[in-house]
Design a protein around this motif. Structure first.
Motif, short mmCIF file in Angstrom:
data_model
loop_
_atom_site.label_atom_id
_atom_site.label_comp_id
_atom_site.label_asym_id
_atom_site.label_seq_id
_atom_site.Cartn_x
_atom_site.Cartn_y
_atom_site.Cartn_z
N SER A 253 39.54 53.67 17.98
CA SER A 253 38.44 53.49 18.94
C SER A 253 38.89 52.75 20.20
CB SER A 253 37.28 52.74 18.29
OG SER A 253 37.70 51.45 17.86
N SER A 254 40.10 52.20 20.20
CA SER A 254 40.67 51.55 21.37
C SER A 254 39.72 50.52 21.99
CB SER A 254 41.04 52.62 22.42
OG SER A 254 41.86 52.09 23.43
N PRO A 255 39.39 49.44 21.27
CA PRO A 255 38.45 48.44 21.78
C PRO A 255 38.90 47.83 23.11
CG PRO A 255 38.82 48.12 19.44
CD PRO A 255 39.85 49.12 19.91
N TRP A 256 37.91 47.49 23.93
CA TRP A 256 38.22 46.85 25.21
C TRP A 256 37.18 45.79 25.56
CZ3 TRP A 256 34.54 47.78 29.11
CH2 TRP A 256 33.74 48.91 28.97
N GLY A 257 37.57 44.90 26.46
CA GLY A 257 36.67 43.82 26.85
C GLY A 257 37.15 43.15 28.12
N LEU A 258 36.80 41.87 28.28
CA LEU A 258 37.09 41.13 29.50
C LEU A 258 38.01 39.95 29.24
CD1 LEU A 258 33.62 40.87 31.29
CD2 LEU A 258 35.63 42.10 32.11
N ALA A 259 38.87 39.68 30.21
CA ALA A 259 39.75 38.51 30.15
C ALA A 259 39.91 37.93 31.54
CB ALA A 259 41.10 38.87 29.55
N ALA A 260 40.32 36.67 31.57
CA ALA A 260 40.63 35.96 32.81
C ALA A 260 42.11 35.59 32.78
CB ALA A 260 39.75 34.71 32.92
N PRO A 261 42.66 35.09 33.89
CA PRO A 261 44.08 34.70 33.87
C PRO A 261 44.36 33.61 32.84
CG PRO A 261 43.25 34.83 36.12
CD PRO A 261 42.06 34.94 35.22
N ALA A 262 45.57 33.62 32.32
CA ALA A 262 46.01 32.54 31.44
C ALA A 262 45.84 31.21 32.16
CB ALA A 262 47.47 32.74 31.05
N GLY A 263 45.39 30.19 31.44
CA GLY A 263 45.20 28.88 32.04
C GLY A 263 43.81 28.63 32.58
N THR A 264 42.91 29.60 32.49
CA THR A 264 41.53 29.39 32.92
C THR A 264 40.90 28.32 32.03
OG1 THR A 264 41.33 31.69 33.64
CG2 THR A 264 39.28 30.48 33.28
N PRO A 265 40.27 27.29 32.61
CA PRO A 265 39.69 26.21 31.80
C PRO A 265 38.73 26.72 30.74
CG PRO A 265 39.71 25.59 34.10
CD PRO A 265 40.12 27.04 34.06
#
Length: 328
Positions: A253-265
């Motif tokens: 099903s190839s799940p997907w979502g949201l991420a921010a840059p590494a180090g985001t508080p």
């Protein structure tokens, strides 16, 4: 050996452009107490109007009400949807730039030269997964996956299938199916789902391994759906079996979502997670997903991070199974 057509992300000018966290510009630490006080942008690696873009625009509109700031979708198509994750590597980790993370991001360490780890991204939440299936023209003599496999065995290396690109989930899943069924297929990659399906309609390929953009063509009688790749059958096509029901012990099903840059508080990640979780629980988001026969597949930040790690290991194994070599 299956006939394969691969491309390298180096050809697109993105390989090696990511910066490891230690080599990032020295950004000042973001103030979580004032977040957000300006618009947020979401980088999306697919063209406007598709099964990722439309639900994301609905979700963004919902979340903007929760956060009190506008949220802008920026389409960055190309490289099988992974460009936004690459762009996060040179973006300030302040929560104002997010990216949609397709499954292809987790195979980047094994398909191109990057010096950052996808598991280090600041994961916000998992949202959903795609509906995949194998389709043929309605005029095809192939009426089932059993027919498809039998035809491939009778004509080794001749049965063509289109996908939206080499090294996509579509492509690698078909390679797994080929290996499990002990058949040889001929992969023909295109630049996107629309081109892939149009190639099938035009008779340039004999089949397509695609997401649910084929639904209207199947409903109108122009295409025949042989099998779906999920854990269960589609309510819209209850008579079409899954891969497992067809003798291939595989689901995708190839799940997907949201991420921010590494180090985001962490406090900013928590605010974003709360807003987008509430946004995805709204009826209009579920309706936007249902238009493509997709369902919500929520993951918390911790669950998404664990998913990233396990998926990276699984993608490495799949590439090893098909004897893919990064420089080969």
């Amino acid at each position: 050996m299956h006939r394969r057509q691969f491309f390298h992300l180096t050809a697109l000018g993105i390989a090696g452009s990511g910066l490891p966290l230690a080599a990032r510009p020295a950004f000042a630490k973001a103030d979580a107490s004032k977040f957000p006080n300006r618009p947020i942008r979401i980088l999306l690696g697919f063209p406007p109007g598709g099964s990722t873009d439309i639900p994301m625009r609905t979700l963004a509109a919902n979340a903007s009400k929760m956060l009190g700031q506008s949220i802008v979708i920026e389409n960055k198509p190309g490289a099988a949807g992974v460009l936004p994750a690459q762009m996060l590597q040179s973006t300030r980790p302040d929560g104002y730039t997010l990216a949609v993370i397709p499954q292809g991001v987790f195979r980047l360490p094994y398909t191109t030269d990057i010096n950052w780890n996808p598991a280090d991204l600041a994961y916000i939440l998992g949202l959903t997964g795609y509906v995949f299936g194998i389709v043929v023209p309605a005029s095809s003599p192939i009426h089932s996956l059993a027919d498809y496999i039998a035809y491939a065995r009778k004509h080794p290396g001749e049965l063509t299938y289109s996908t939206p690109g080499a090294l996509t989930t579509n492509h690698l899943t078909m390679e797994q199916i080929s290996r499990m069924a002990d058949i040889q297929l001929n992969h023909v990659p295109y630049k996107g789902t629309s081109e892939s399906l149009q190639a099938l309609l035009a008779g340039h390929v004999q089949s397509a391994a695609e997401t649910s953009r084929w639904v209207p063509y199947v409903e109108s009688g122009k295409m025949r759906l042989l099998a779906v790749w999920g854990e269960k059958r589609m309510p819209r096509f209850p008579n079409v079996p899954t891969l497992r029901e067809s003798g291939i012990n595989l689901a995708q099903s190839s799940p997907w979502g949201l991420a921010a840059p590494a180090g985001t508080p962490a406090a900013i990640v928590a605010k974003l997670h709360a807003a987008f979780k509430q946004a995805m629980e709204q009826g209009n988001f579920r309706e936007a997903l249902a238009h493509y026969d997709m369902e919500p597949m929520y993951m918390s930040p911790d669950q998404y991070r664990r998913f990233a790690n396990t998926t990276m290991a699984r993608e490495k194994a799949v590439l090893e199974q098909i004897h893919y070599k990064k420089n080969g």
